[in-house]
Motif scaffolding. Structure first.
Motif, short mmCIF file in Angstrom:
data_model
loop_
_atom_site.label_atom_id
_atom_site.label_comp_id
_atom_site.label_asym_id
_atom_site.label_seq_id
_atom_site.Cartn_x
_atom_site.Cartn_y
_atom_site.Cartn_z
N GLY A 1 11.75 -46.70 -17.23
CA GLY A 1 11.26 -47.11 -18.53
C GLY A 1 9.84 -47.64 -18.45
N GLN B 1 4.84 -47.34 -27.52
CA GLN B 1 5.94 -48.26 -27.75
C GLN B 1 6.76 -48.39 -26.46
N SER B 2 7.51 -49.47 -26.36
CA SER B 2 8.36 -49.67 -25.18
C SER B 2 9.53 -48.70 -25.21
N ARG B 3 9.97 -48.34 -24.02
CA ARG B 3 11.05 -47.36 -23.92
C ARG B 3 11.92 -47.65 -22.70
N LYS C 1 5.11 -51.04 -23.82
CA LYS C 1 4.07 -50.56 -24.72
C LYS C 1 2.69 -50.80 -24.11
#
Length: 558
Positions: free
Chosen positions: A325, A336-338, A328
């Motif tokens: 992952g 964006q964060s993932r 951001k």
């Protein structure tokens, strides 16, 4: 039927579908199923013109031509006088699919009596049409008594021709439909053919047989109904395929009953019950992901997610972000964060397919996560616990990679707490009939068709072919056949061409390459065939896009 009658069944292209022994004796051994009928070689002049016209009429209008006098040429080039008839051959939905040529040698036309014309009207004369083919064939009169019974019918039912002739058909076949729903009765009452009917009978010994039945009515030259003809195939015996009512050989979605597959099936419950990491090895197309899913579904964490990751399909610059992952703004495009795949797999299983394709620097990071049981997102500082079971797979020779130091030995032992090797299809050919039946069930639902079996020639070909693409290739070949098959049986003509099969055998880079020039030529040919697209070229070569890039780089091609 008279012993001297010659009978030849032809399709609409005048290719021989079947012939009697008398036909081969009179016209030569070259008359056999699958070859074009040499009409212009067996008739000349006026006889040829009449025969062509008779066949054209039968095919286009469905009208018979009976009692025609002419001359034919035997296998030695000698002419002989004959009487012949041409009948339309009906197929699915009672449409004309060919013709039946029935002929008899006569010494002189003056000697031909009215008795000779019986070859045109006697229903029993059609009983030998398929005598040389695997289908069972019998005819009845209007009193339901059997008037002809061919050799295949004898072999499948166990009753001899002598025992069957004159008996009512229900006394011989003892079908569950004899009293109600008989296809032959339906055909006679409606006057139309009944095709692809499922019928269960008892043979002479009382064994149950599942038949695929076609029925057509028989009429004389005046159009009066004189009986019916039935052809049938025994699907369970004729094609050597297991009945759908028997064991399917299916275990957790995996098909197989061979010894090697049984051993793997015995391992699965114990492997699944543990939390040990598993390394699945085997050629491409052997079903490694299906095995991984079976382990997951049998495990205590089966209610958790199953996350499959193809390591070779991820761009090398994005592997770390895909695995763990990212936050951001951690790299260009990260708007964006993932969550990564390891995080998504929490409480379940992560499947690392083609794990041997990882570069050394990514192998190190994966090893660290497996040892520490924790990781961080790219650009993040929060430690995330790894709470997923790891199953990995590769189709490469990982032992050779260890010797060449292209794969880390410590990572290898972390991944292979329990190693499982999946055999190629050529090493478990006894499972092919089971796989075929499995795909028939699957594709019948998908394509809304009612295929029931393979032609024996197709099954023999499947059993002898070495399947470099393994089960995946067999599945694709079966689906290819479903595009073209119209009836209940898949024939050789429904398969890819022999050249396409040969291309598959030759498409991969040889296992033993004498020099780099050979490998370079193979890669160039694949790229040319793929129009320069590396992914398509990699597929042709039987390797991942990443592996192709590495080979091209090592050969100085990029």
């Amino acid at each position: 039927m008279y012993a001297g009658d010659g009978v030849v069944a032809l399709d609409k292209e005048l290719t021989v579908m079947g012939c009697s022994r008398t036909a081969r004796r009179l016209l030569g051994r070259g008359i056999r199923p699958g070859v074009p009928f040499p009409l212009e070689g067996v008739m000349k002049g006026l006889s040829l013109t009449q025969a062509k016209d008779a066949m054209h009429t039968a095919i286009t209008r469905g009208a018979p031509r009976t009692g025609v006098r002419g001359q034919m040429i035997d296998g030695e080039g000698k002419r002989f006088s004959c009487l012949y008839s041409v009948h339309p051959l009906l197929g699915h939905t009672a449409k004309v699919i060919g013709v039946i040529l029935v002929f008899r040698e006569v010494k002189y036309f003056a000697d031909a009596t009215e008795e000779d014309n019986s070859l045109a009207s006697s229903p029993s004369s059609l009983g030998a049409v398929f005598d040389s083919l695997p289908e069972g064939v019998f005819t009845i009169d209007t009193n339901w008594r059997i008037t002809s019974f061919n050799q295949a019918a004898e072999q499948m039912t166990g009753f001899s021709r002598k025992e069957a002739l004159g008996k009512q058909c229900r006394d011989i076949f003892r079908s569950d439909l004899c009293e109600r729903g008989c296809p032959m009765r339906q055909a006679i009452e409606s006057g139309s053919a009944k095709m692809d009917q499922d019928v269960r009978i008892l043979d002479k010994g009382g064994a149950k047989l599942n038949l695929l039945v076609n029925v057509s009515v028989l009429r004389n030259t005046d159009g009066q109904l004189v009986g019916a003809v039935e052809t049938f195939r025994c699907l369970t015996d004729e094609y050597h395929l297991p009945s759908l009512a028997d064991k399917t050989g299916l275990f957790q979605g995996i098909v197989g009953q061979s010894n090697v597959m049984r051993r793997l099936f015995q391992m699965l419950p114990d492997v699944a019950a543990s939390e040990a990491s598993v390394l699945l090895t085997g050629e491409s197309g052997t079903g490694k992901e299906i095995f991984a899913r079976a382990i997951h579904s049998l495990s205590p964490s089966s209610k958790g997610p199953f996350v499959a990751v193809n390591c070779s399909a991820i761009a090398e610059s994005l592997i770390e972000a895909e695995f763990f992952g990212h936050e951001k703004g951690s790299f260009t495009g990260a708007d964006q964060s993932r969550a990564g795949r390891f995080e998504v797999a929490k409480g379940g299983t992560i499947f690392l397919d083609e794990v041997a394709e990882l570069r050394p620097e990514h192998q190190v990071k994966l090893l660290r996560v497996l040892e520490q049981k924790m990781f961080e997102r790219v650009g993040g500082t929060k430690t995330i616990p790894m709470e997923a079971r790891v199953i990995s797979a590769t189709n490469l020779d990982i032992t050779a990679m260890l010797e060449e130091r292209t794969f880390r030995e410590d990572l290898y032992y972390r991944l292979r707490t329990v190693p499982m090797h999946l055999p190629p299809l050529r090493e478990r050919v006894e499972d092919i009939p089971l796989l075929v039946q499995h795909f028939i069930r699957m594709f019948n639902k998908k394509h809304h068709k009612e295929v029931r079996a393979l032609d024996p020639k197709v099954l023999n070909f499947f059993m002898e072919y070495h399947w470099p693409g393994n089960v995946r290739e067999l599945e694709r070949v079966m689906e290819y056949a479903y595009v073209f098959v119209k009836g209940p049986v898949i024939m050789m003509k429904h398969l890819p061409t022999i050249e396409e099969f040969a291309a598959k055998r030759k498409s991969g880079i040889p296992q033993e390459i004498d020099d780099e020039a050979s490998e370079r030529r193979a890669i160039l040919r694949a790229l040319e065939k793929a129009g320069g697209k590396r992914q398509e070229a990699a597929n042709l070569l039987g390797m991942s896009r990443t592996s192709l890039w590495r080979r091209m780089k090592s050969l100085g091609m990029c």
